[in-house]
Scaffold this active site. Structure first.
Site, PDB file in Angstrom:
ATOM      1  N   HIS A 184       6.483   4.665  31.737  1.00 15.44           N
ATOM      2  CA  HIS A 184       7.671   3.834  31.552  1.00 15.44           C
ATOM      3  C   HIS A 184       7.497   2.844  30.403  1.00 15.44           C
ATOM      4  CE1 HIS A 184      11.499   2.227  33.012  1.00 15.44           C
ATOM      5  NE2 HIS A 184      11.017   1.017  32.803  1.00 15.44           N
ATOM      6  N   HIS A 197      17.517   3.078  35.434  1.00 13.23           N
ATOM      7  CA  HIS A 197      16.972   2.438  36.636  1.00 13.23           C
ATOM      8  C   HIS A 197      17.104   3.446  37.775  1.00 13.23           C
ATOM      9  CE1 HIS A 197      15.924  -1.756  38.269  1.00 13.23           C
ATOM     10  NE2 HIS A 197      15.111  -1.457  37.281  1.00 13.23           N
TER      11      HIS A 197
END
Length: 730
Positions: A44, A90
């Protein structure tokens, strides 16, 4: 706690990565240092599986002020005005805790934008759910929509456009991609590069809690049977605090005290401090005992890895601390001087007067892993052979009704009515059109934005699908009268450790890059989300493209609603009846094979630029791009929006009627032109070598497809608008 190889693996690191850490430090890291490495080296934050390929994307252009590498991209729209924008995922948090996951996704992307000095002016989203029949889909959809609306509405920022799709590949992993645009003057853009030695490092915003610890690491792994156990890793948002933080930051930014500013997003204080130090080629020393905490006995490990929301890190000019503190006190926000910049080029952390971490910054950033992973090239599928005899059993009216009520085509008004799309008073095209449009406050300029994806095309052939989705974004902006300027992308894929998944990623990025370069539509920001899979079942490749364009005079904006009876309808672009991978093939023929439609980049650019010429001469009364569901679906939406009908020319059916009406050939638009302007408009089309066909005439009566097929406007509206409301409320 004893740090060893197994503990490193438990933190998401690979064996060889742990060995590399020990080699770089020339010792075994302590638990706080291990946590920092695990956060900075995860997928990420480090982009370790994607950096090798992302570097080939076109990122420069005459309007680009800032490309990838900052909190968001920045483009010049003239008159010293700039637009700051970015899209981010998200996904994992939203599947675990849909309301908070979606809400904090919106909050995080807005912070990325106002961190750069821009006031947010518009939000968009791209959200993807499993099959409507799946037991979790309805509750996930409800939670995500409430989360997006709850945060954006409280912030007073309009949600102007979005995309919602359903596919069984998202049953185990939904996608929630949030996008924000902000407006800033070119001389008031702020960056995250720290500079100067002995400069105070300031913590502002909410207090730090234990929520979100390992959130970035969780977003870098596949789901398993223990999903519920991951709820503590989901952040908890407070939009009212973020609103205060926005106003306080913009007030401080009005002066000259800020050297660098970075929001605390993924990996919290860890990533924000390290990114600032790395970009400035210096060190940062932090006293963690001074960090405002809302929970007792938090350890250095927890403080550094917390992803509590609504927090910022600022490097100030010396002597500006008291002035800044007064601003944040006024807005009832925490303010603490927690450290300073140093010449050490290290992150040095202290807690209770003890040094708890000592890491060279370059080991966390420049020396982070980068993998050129193995990948499989996708083969272009063979064209399907459609037995046209089966068309004889079909009725166009019934097929159209089914297509219009398909979950991926039907009206999403149930969703966007829960978002405030008019707050701030500058929204001039609301959700439901080709793109949302907001006026640049106090000017005649307007900014258009859309968000698009096409997982089915990318799944069928990633290279073609990557091109198509950029072209779709281009067409949506053209259709409202905007000149496309730049894009942001959110690349949602399965595990990069799977060669087929990695191949999908590589070829989608190649296609995306080819189309962006040809259309002069550069990528200025973005995000990669891997590991969107549960166990070994991954999602279809889903690159989401956020496009931004400029309308120099908002009075030239175009909408899709049909305007006046007897006006002429033209189809721009050639119709050949491509049914492979079309909604008609999948939904009506139950055929899921075949290649996606071919992309001709010359035609895409030429058609779009010529339509802008017609719009600027005010020849076009309404316009809509042709995409999912083909010509008849696009035309039906224009009828619904304008509460007008259309009569189709019979001579159009040189190919099979169903191929003509429902084929998904690319590069096409439907435009409405008055009879008085037809000659001049077609002359421009011919001069620019743009293919066009006369589709028919606008009427007041309904959609007349042929002698046997007429659909009333009320029936079109009913087919298009009822499905989602009935699904969610029954």
């Amino acid at each position: 706690m004893i740090v060893n190889e197994q503990l490193a693996i438990d933190h998401g690191l690979k064996k060889d990565e742990y060995k590399k850490i020990c080699d770089l430090l020339k010792r075994v890291p302590n638990i706080t240092e291990l946590g920092i490495f695990s956060a900075m080296w995860n997928e990420h934050c480090s982009y370790k599986s994607s950096r090798f390929h992302l570097k080939n994307l076109p990122t420069k252009g005459k309007n680009v002020i800032q490309g990838p590498g900052e909190n968001a991209g920045v483009i010049d729209i003239g008159d010293d005005d700039a637009i700051v924008f970015k899209i981010e995922s998200h996904n994992h948090p939203s599947f675990i805790e849909p309301y908070q996951g979606a809400a904090t996704g919106v909050g995080g992307i807005m912070r990325d934008v106002f961190t750069m000095g821009a006031r947010p002016i518009a939000n968009l989203n791209s959200i993807h759910f499993g099959s409507p029949q799946h037991k979790k889909t309805k509750n996930l959809l409800r939670g995500v929509v409430h989360g997006i609306g709850g945060y954006g509405n409280c912030m007073g920022v309009p949600t102007i456009a979005g995309q919602t799709s359903f596919d069984e590949s998202y049953n185990g992993n939904i996608l929630v991609n949030a996008m924000t645009l902000g407006h800033v003057k070119k001389d008031k853009i702020f960056y995250s590069k720290a500079a100067g030695l002995g400069k105070p490092v300031i913590y502002v915003g909410s207090k730090t809690g234990r929520d979100g610890i390992h959130g970035a690491s969780m977003a870098s792994a596949s789901f398993d049977d223990k999903i519920e156990e991951k709820k503590p890793t989901v952040q908890v948002g407070d939009p009212f605090t973020e609103k205060l933080l926005l106003e306080a930051c913009l007030e401080l930014m009005a002066g000259d005290s800020i050297i660098a500013i970075q929001d605390m997003g993924a990996a919290g204080l860890t990533s924000s401090s390290i990114e600032m130090a790395s970009k400035g080629n210096l060190g940062i020393e932090i006293n963690l005992s001074k960090v405002p905490c809302r929970e007792a006995n938090m350890s250095p490990y927890e403080i550094m890895l917390s992803e509590s929301q609504e927090r910022m890190l600022i490097v100030l000019e010396n002597g500006k601390e008291e002035m800044a503190k007064k601003i944040f006190d006024k807005w009832n926000l925490d303010f603490a001087v927690i450290g300073q910049t140093t010449k050490s080029k290290k992150i040095e952390l202290y807690f209770n007067e003890e040094k708890v971490a000592d890491i060279p910054v370059n080991t966390l950033v420049e020396n982070s892993p980068m993998y050129d992973r193995k990948w499989k090239k996708a083969k272009l599928p063979k064209r399907i052979k459609v037995d046209k005899e089966q068309f004889k059993t079909l009725k166009v009216k019934n097929v159209l009704n089914k297509i219009l009520s398909n979950p991926n085509v039907c009206s999403k008004e149930w969703i966007w009515q829960q978002y405030d799309h008019t707050v701030m008073g500058d929204t001039i095209q609301k959700p439901g059109g080709d793109a949302g449009v907001v006026r640049v406050h106090g000017t005649n300029k307007a900014v258009a934005a859309s968000v698009d994806s096409s997982a089915v095309y990318c799944w069928a052939h990633p290279l073609s699908g990557g091109k198509q989705i950029v072209c779709e974004s281009w067409r949506n902006l053209i259709s409202v009268g905007a000149k496309p300027i730049a894009i942001t992308n959110c690349l949602n894929f399965g595990s990069p450790e799977n060669e087929e998944n990695m191949g999908e990623f590589v070829e989608c990025v190649q296609g995306l890059g080819e189309a962006s370069a040809y259309l002069e539509f550069p990528v200025v920001s973005g995000n990669v989300s891997f590991y969107n899979q549960t166990k070994d079942i991954g999602i279809k490749p889903t690159p989401a493209i956020g496009g931004v364009g400029l309308i120099k005079d908002y009075q030239n904006m175009v909408t899709m609603d049909l305007k006046e009876a007897d006006n002429i309808l033209l189809v721009i672009g050639k119709t050949e009846g491509h049914l492979d991978q079309s909604l008609f093939a999948r939904d009506i023929l139950n055929e899921k094979n075949g290649p996606p439609p071919e992309i001709n980049l010359f035609n895409e650019k030429n058609n779009g630029e010529t339509i802008l010429k017609l719009i600027n001469k005010k020849f076009i009364k309404s316009a809509h791009d042709v995409s999912l569901g083909g010509i008849i679906t696009a035309l039906s939406k224009m009828c619904i929006k304008g509460k007008k009908g259309a009569t189709l020319k019979k001579s159009n059916y040189l190919i099979n009627q169903f191929e003509y009406l429902f084929g998904e050939d690319q590069g096409r638009y439907i435009i409405e032109i008055s009879k008085d302007d037809l000659e001049n408009a077609t002359k421009i089309l011919q001069e620019n070598s743009v293919h066009f066909d006369e589709l028919g005439l606008v009427n007041e009566d309904g959609l007349i497809i042929d002698d046997k097929t007429k659909v009333s406007i009320d029936d079109l509206i009913k087919s298009h608008t009822n499905w989602l409301t009935n699904y969610m409320e029954n």
